[in-house]
Write a protein that holds these residues in place. Sequence first.
Motif, PDB file in Angstrom:
ATOM      1  N   VAL A 136      -3.642   8.648 -14.385  1.00 29.04           N
ATOM      2  CA  VAL A 136      -3.188   7.595 -13.474  1.00 29.04           C
ATOM      3  C   VAL A 136      -2.582   6.433 -14.264  1.00 29.04           C
ATOM      4  O   VAL A 136      -1.559   5.864 -13.867  1.00 29.04           O
ATOM      5  CB  VAL A 136      -4.364   7.112 -12.597  1.00 29.04           C
ATOM      6  CG1 VAL A 136      -3.959   5.876 -11.796  1.00 29.04           C
ATOM      7  CG2 VAL A 136      -4.809   8.225 -11.657  1.00 29.04           C
ATOM      8  N   LYS A 137      -3.197   6.081 -15.401  1.00 28.93           N
ATOM      9  CA  LYS A 137      -2.647   5.005 -16.228  1.00 28.93           C
ATOM     10  C   LYS A 137      -1.286   5.389 -16.799  1.00 28.93           C
ATOM     11  O   LYS A 137      -0.346   4.582 -16.805  1.00 28.93           O
ATOM     12  CB  LYS A 137      -3.608   4.662 -17.367  1.00 28.93           C
ATOM     13  CG  LYS A 137      -3.089   3.509 -18.238  1.00 28.93           C
ATOM     14  CD  LYS A 137      -4.010   3.232 -19.409  1.00 28.93           C
ATOM     15  CE  LYS A 137      -3.493   2.058 -20.232  1.00 28.93           C
ATOM     16  NZ  LYS A 137      -2.113   2.281 -20.759  1.00 28.93           N
ATOM     17  N   MET A 138      -1.172   6.628 -17.295  1.00 26.44           N
ATOM     18  CA  MET A 138       0.114   7.065 -17.839  1.00 26.44           C
ATOM     19  C   MET A 138       1.166   7.129 -16.737  1.00 26.44           C
ATOM     20  O   MET A 138       2.338   6.789 -16.960  1.00 26.44           O
ATOM     21  CB  MET A 138      -0.025   8.426 -18.516  1.00 26.44           C
ATOM     22  CG  MET A 138       1.284   8.971 -19.091  1.00 26.44           C
ATOM     23  SD  MET A 138       2.044   7.916 -20.360  1.00 26.44           S
ATOM     24  CE  MET A 138       1.048   8.352 -21.799  1.00 26.44           C
ATOM     25  N   GLU A 139       0.772   7.550 -15.543  1.00 33.88           N
ATOM     26  CA  GLU A 139       1.696   7.557 -14.402  1.00 33.88           C
ATOM     27  C   GLU A 139       2.226   6.146 -14.162  1.00 33.88           C
ATOM     28  O   GLU A 139       3.438   5.955 -13.967  1.00 33.88           O
ATOM     29  CB  GLU A 139       0.983   8.076 -13.158  1.00 33.88           C
ATOM     30  CG  GLU A 139       1.862   8.096 -11.902  1.00 33.88           C
ATOM     31  CD  GLU A 139       1.093   8.493 -10.655  1.00 33.88           C
ATOM     32  OE1 GLU A 139       1.733   8.934  -9.681  1.00 33.88           O
ATOM     33  OE2 GLU A 139      -0.145   8.360 -10.655  1.00 33.88           O
ATOM     34  N   ARG A 140       1.341   5.170 -14.186  1.00 35.22           N
ATOM     35  CA  ARG A 140       1.755   3.781 -13.992  1.00 35.22           C
ATOM     36  C   ARG A 140       2.692   3.315 -15.108  1.00 35.22           C
ATOM     37  O   ARG A 140       3.704   2.648 -14.859  1.00 35.22           O
ATOM     38  CB  ARG A 140       0.516   2.877 -13.935  1.00 35.22           C
ATOM     39  CG  ARG A 140       0.840   1.418 -13.633  1.00 35.22           C
ATOM     40  CD  ARG A 140      -0.416   0.583 -13.485  1.00 35.22           C
ATOM     41  NE  ARG A 140      -1.141   0.461 -14.751  1.00 35.22           N
ATOM     42  CZ  ARG A 140      -2.352   0.959 -14.963  1.00 35.22           C
ATOM     43  NH1 ARG A 140      -2.975   1.632 -14.004  1.00 35.22           N
ATOM     44  NH2 ARG A 140      -2.954   0.807 -16.138  1.00 35.22           N
ATOM     45  N   ASP A 141       2.375   3.699 -16.343  1.00 42.73           N
ATOM     46  CA  ASP A 141       3.215   3.310 -17.480  1.00 42.73           C
ATOM     47  C   ASP A 141       4.619   3.902 -17.353  1.00 42.73           C
ATOM     48  O   ASP A 141       5.623   3.225 -17.630  1.00 42.73           O
ATOM     49  CB  ASP A 141       2.581   3.770 -18.792  1.00 42.73           C
ATOM     50  CG  ASP A 141       1.307   3.000 -19.129  1.00 42.73           C
ATOM     51  OD1 ASP A 141       1.083   1.929 -18.521  1.00 42.73           O
ATOM     52  OD2 ASP A 141       0.542   3.482 -19.991  1.00 42.73           O
ATOM     53  N   SER A 156       1.750  13.854 -16.653  1.00 43.26           N
ATOM     54  CA  SER A 156       1.909  12.672 -15.799  1.00 43.26           C
ATOM     55  C   SER A 156       3.318  12.611 -15.230  1.00 43.26           C
ATOM     56  O   SER A 156       3.508  12.256 -14.055  1.00 43.26           O
ATOM     57  CB  SER A 156       1.593  11.402 -16.593  1.00 43.26           C
ATOM     58  OG  SER A 156       0.269  11.417 -17.081  1.00 43.26           O
ATOM     59  N   ASN A 198       6.594   2.066 -14.673  1.00 42.02           N
ATOM     60  CA  ASN A 198       7.002   0.735 -15.129  1.00 42.02           C
ATOM     61  C   ASN A 198       8.135   0.804 -16.143  1.00 42.02           C
ATOM     62  O   ASN A 198       9.098   0.036 -16.072  1.00 42.02           O
ATOM     63  CB  ASN A 198       5.803  -0.012 -15.718  1.00 42.02           C
ATOM     64  CG  ASN A 198       4.836  -0.488 -14.656  1.00 42.02           C
ATOM     65  OD1 ASN A 198       5.232  -0.778 -13.528  1.00 42.02           O
ATOM     66  ND2 ASN A 198       3.554  -0.563 -14.991  1.00 42.02           N
ATOM     67  N   LYS A 232      -0.659  11.951 -27.371  1.00 43.24           N
ATOM     68  CA  LYS A 232      -0.477  11.591 -25.965  1.00 43.24           C
ATOM     69  C   LYS A 232       0.724  12.304 -25.335  1.00 43.24           C
ATOM     70  O   LYS A 232       1.044  12.060 -24.176  1.00 43.24           O
ATOM     71  CB  LYS A 232      -0.259  10.074 -25.847  1.00 43.24           C
ATOM     72  CG  LYS A 232      -1.465   9.234 -26.237  1.00 43.24           C
ATOM     73  CD  LYS A 232      -2.593   9.399 -25.249  1.00 43.24           C
ATOM     74  CE  LYS A 232      -3.770   8.480 -25.573  1.00 43.24           C
ATOM     75  NZ  LYS A 232      -3.470   7.066 -25.365  1.00 43.24           N
ATOM     76  N   GLN A 256      -8.453   9.064 -14.919  1.00 36.46           N
ATOM     77  CA  GLN A 256      -8.024   7.685 -15.145  1.00 36.46           C
ATOM     78  C   GLN A 256      -6.890   7.604 -16.157  1.00 36.46           C
ATOM     79  O   GLN A 256      -5.998   6.747 -16.035  1.00 36.46           O
ATOM     80  CB  GLN A 256      -9.208   6.832 -15.636  1.00 36.46           C
ATOM     81  CG  GLN A 256     -10.314   6.628 -14.606  1.00 36.46           C
ATOM     82  CD  GLN A 256     -11.300   7.799 -14.570  1.00 36.46           C
ATOM     83  OE1 GLN A 256     -11.056   8.848 -15.186  1.00 36.46           O
ATOM     84  NE2 GLN A 256     -12.399   7.614 -13.851  1.00 36.46           N
ATOM     85  N   GLU A 257      -6.904   8.500 -17.148  1.00 35.99           N
ATOM     86  CA  GLU A 257      -5.846   8.504 -18.164  1.00 35.99           C
ATOM     87  C   GLU A 257      -4.519   8.944 -17.552  1.00 35.99           C
ATOM     88  O   GLU A 257      -3.457   8.385 -17.878  1.00 35.99           O
ATOM     89  CB  GLU A 257      -6.231   9.429 -19.312  1.00 35.99           C
ATOM     90  CG  GLU A 257      -7.399   8.952 -20.143  1.00 35.99           C
ATOM     91  CD  GLU A 257      -7.757   9.921 -21.249  1.00 35.99           C
ATOM     92  OE1 GLU A 257      -7.368   9.675 -22.406  1.00 35.99           O
ATOM     93  OE2 GLU A 257      -8.413  10.944 -20.960  1.00 35.99           O
ATOM     94  N   TYR A 260      -7.721  15.457 -20.652  1.00 32.75           N
ATOM     95  CA  TYR A 260      -7.538  14.079 -20.207  1.00 32.75           C
ATOM     96  C   TYR A 260      -8.309  13.840 -18.916  1.00 32.75           C
ATOM     97  O   TYR A 260      -8.415  14.724 -18.064  1.00 32.75           O
ATOM     98  CB  TYR A 260      -6.053  13.782 -19.979  1.00 32.75           C
ATOM     99  CG  TYR A 260      -5.207  14.090 -21.184  1.00 32.75           C
ATOM    100  CD1 TYR A 260      -5.236  13.269 -22.309  1.00 32.75           C
ATOM    101  CD2 TYR A 260      -4.382  15.213 -21.217  1.00 32.75           C
ATOM    102  CE1 TYR A 260      -4.473  13.556 -23.427  1.00 32.75           C
ATOM    103  CE2 TYR A 260      -3.611  15.505 -22.327  1.00 32.75           C
ATOM    104  CZ  TYR A 260      -3.661  14.675 -23.432  1.00 32.75           C
ATOM    105  OH  TYR A 260      -2.911  14.964 -24.531  1.00 32.75           O
TER     106      TYR A 260
END
Length: 208
Positions: free
Chosen positions: A107-112, A74, A115, A67, A104-105, A101
């Motif tokens: 965007v999820k990693m961006e969110r992670d 990201s 956070n 990853k 959606q992957e 990738y």
Amino acid sequence: MEVQAKRRPAADYIERVQVDIMPNMCGILVDWLVEVAEEYKLVFDTLYLTVSYIDRFLSANSLNRQKLQLLGVSAMLIASKYEEISPPSVEDFCYITDNTYMKQELVKMERDILNILKFEMGNPTGKTFLRLFIRSGQEDKKYPALSLDFMRSYLAELSLLEYGCVRFLPSVVGASTVFVARLTLNPDSNPWSKKLQSVTGYRASLLT
């Protein structure tokens, strides 16, 4: 800002936090991200922020090596939104990974990332201080301006590839880059003026 713990990566995050990532892997990732930045004609600040986000994320979260490239693109996506007038799209960053990738992957990693970093996205980098220190040393005519500029930029980018540099404050990296560039181009002259010492806050002995 540069000394605030929330904006600083851990100096030993690979040894203390990561179990599947080695320092050389981070160097390979950053080397590739330099090419991505060139491909999309991103400003240098975007690249430096990207590396800062990567280091800070890895300081707080263990990541599988598969990853790592996803983390890199990201982080660059976020940095592009922060620095660029017309940032590349999520689809652009998927494309640059040969669609390894999905959207959606990313965007999820961006969110992670957001956070984990608690949305603290603005922080000074080595490039920030290098730009400031360059202006302070421009009165010195002992160095060819173009050669000095290329040398400083080259050394600053090398620092991004070196995991060992993560323990230094960005201002130290910026000042050291100026010092080494001036010393390299004119080894018979004192590379550190009183003005540079005053502006940077560092004596030459602290940069060698």
